[in-house]
Design an enzyme around this catalytic site. Structure first.
Site: not given
Length: 438
Positions: A331-332
């Site tokens: 994530e990210c």
């Protein structure tokens, strides 16, 4: 939990930068010093404030969101977290009524949604620098603006002389609003910041002494007994809910200063469902546990540690070996590390894990911010193909190259179709999307 929630209140303001976090952290620590069990929470998507809340209160802080989180899930989080608490203190996001144009699950993301749903009153923090009696007009506009939202008290921030405080206080009380404190401008107690907000709690030097100093500041300038007197029990919860099934029975979770942005409700939900979380540190050149079913790399600040991550050969080789047989999701920040390379703010490229073809850069920053609705195009640790997920995106990276197959069909809160639906290659998946609920 379906009974009434403990007495609580929400610290809010007309806008960001008004002093909500200063008041919240100081109040949390001051209440703990009185021997109270204090449960904090944060309205809306935010990773950094809850970590400070947890240190200040001694209890994990959870995020509650009206756009991206089902109410049955939110009420379950509130109920579970507040068991044994004497009082609940929530910190609002941005201005009290600020949200998006189109509603989500049970609101538009405004902190006022949570105040209305729970019935917890609001303590309004007003920055009165450059005004005095006009502060009463501002606060009076908040009272009655929305049904179910009660402004129970006001704290003046950045107040000047005793005369300045008297003018503002008299006007507010004449408008029917109780002033419970006035914080002077000369507050030497500040917490360091960087581009995504405050520096993380684990990175803040002398955090305990800083929090104690904030508590001293609040105790000296706020009537805490009055604060306690306005707290009221919250509305009964709606039932039991969970964010999603765990991505595996044994989850290898990257966890260090570069990978710290993971929502507490997500971890709590995984554990509640019986999953085991196995933390490892890429910065310490650790590989994911070989007994895990899935590896999860959350967001954080990998751009600040790009050189260390680039040289973490044991981590990168172990992650590549893991991804040959088991899913890996980022994530990210975790997504960027799964990519081929990351260019830091000085323009230096650092090779990353190479499980995806993504190339990102911080040499030219571009803010990407907002709620996201994501439809999965392929089964992955987030769910099954066709599942609809809700979350948000907040980063400053520029995408130089993204050659992989997309993971999502992505929309913003206005239902506009967006580019940048993440990437998938083999068992590796990732995106800038931070998952909240489905």
């Amino acid at each position: 939990m379906t009974g009434a929630l403990p007495p609580g209140l929400i610290i809010a303001a007309p806008r960001s930068g008004s002093g909500k976090t200063t008041v919240t952290l100081g109040l949390l620590r001051a209440l703990v010093r009185r021997g109270l069990n204090v449960q904090p929470f944060k309205c809306g998507p935010d990773y950094i404030d809850p970590a400070f809340h947890a240190v200040a209160s001694g209890r994990p802080s959870f995020n509650i969101d009206s756009w991206a989180m089902r109410w049955e899930h939110a009420s379950s989080i509130l109920g579970d977290a507040s068991r044994g608490a004497d009082i609940v203190v929530g910190e609002a996001l941005m201005g009290l009524f600020d949200g998006v144009a189109r509603p989500g699950f049970w609101g538009n993301g405004a902190s006022a949604d949570i105040a209305a749903k729970t019935g917890w009153p609001v303590v309004l923090v007003l920055d009165v620098s450059g005004q005095s009696q006009t502060a009463a007009a501002v606060a009076r506009g908040f009272q009655g603006f929305r049904d179910g939202v009660t402004i129970a008290a006001v704290i003046l921030n950045r107040a000047g002389s005793a005369r300045h405080i008297r003018f503002a206080t008299d006007a507010l009380e004449a408008a029917g609003l109780s002033v419970v404190g006035a914080l002077p401008r000369e507050n030497a107690v500040v917490l360091p910041e960087r581009h995504l907000g405050l520096v993380q709690a684990e990175e803040t030097a002398e955090l305990e002494s800083r929090l104690d100093a904030l508590a001293n500041f609040i105790e000296a300038n706020v009537n805490i007994n009055k604060i306690l007197s306005v707290a009221t029990p919250g509305a009964p919860g709606a039932g039991v809910g969970s964010a999603s099934r765990p991505p595996g029975q044994r989850i290898a979770l990257a966890r260090d200063a570069a990978f710290s942005f993971v929502y507490p409700h997500l971890l709590a939900g995984w554990r509640k469902a019986g999953a085991e979380i196995l933390p490892f540190s890429p910065l310490a050149d650790e590989a994911p546990d070989s007994s895990a079913d899935v590896a999860w790399l959350p967001g954080g600040y990998p751009e600040l540690h790009a050189g260390t991550l680039a040289n973490a050969e044991r981590f990168k080789s172990g992650l590549s070996m893991f991804a040959r047989s088991r899913p890996v999701h980022g994530e990210c920040g975790g997504y960027m590390v799964l990519g081929a390379g990351l260019v830091d703010s000085e323009g230096v490229r650092h090779p990353m894990a190479g499980l995806l073809g993504l190339e990102t850069s911080f040499a030219v920053r571009k803010m990407n911010l907002g709620y996201r609705r994501a439809e999965l195009l392929e089964t992955c640790p987030l769910g099954s193909r066709g599942d609809i997920l809700r979350g948000h995106e907040f980063h400053y990276a520029t995408v130089l190259c993204s050659p992989d197959l997309p993971l999502f069909k992505l929309e913003n809160s206005d239902c506009d179709r967006l580019q940048g639906g993440g990437g998938r290659r083999g068992l590796a998946t990732g995106s800038f999307f931070h998952f909240i609920d489905k």
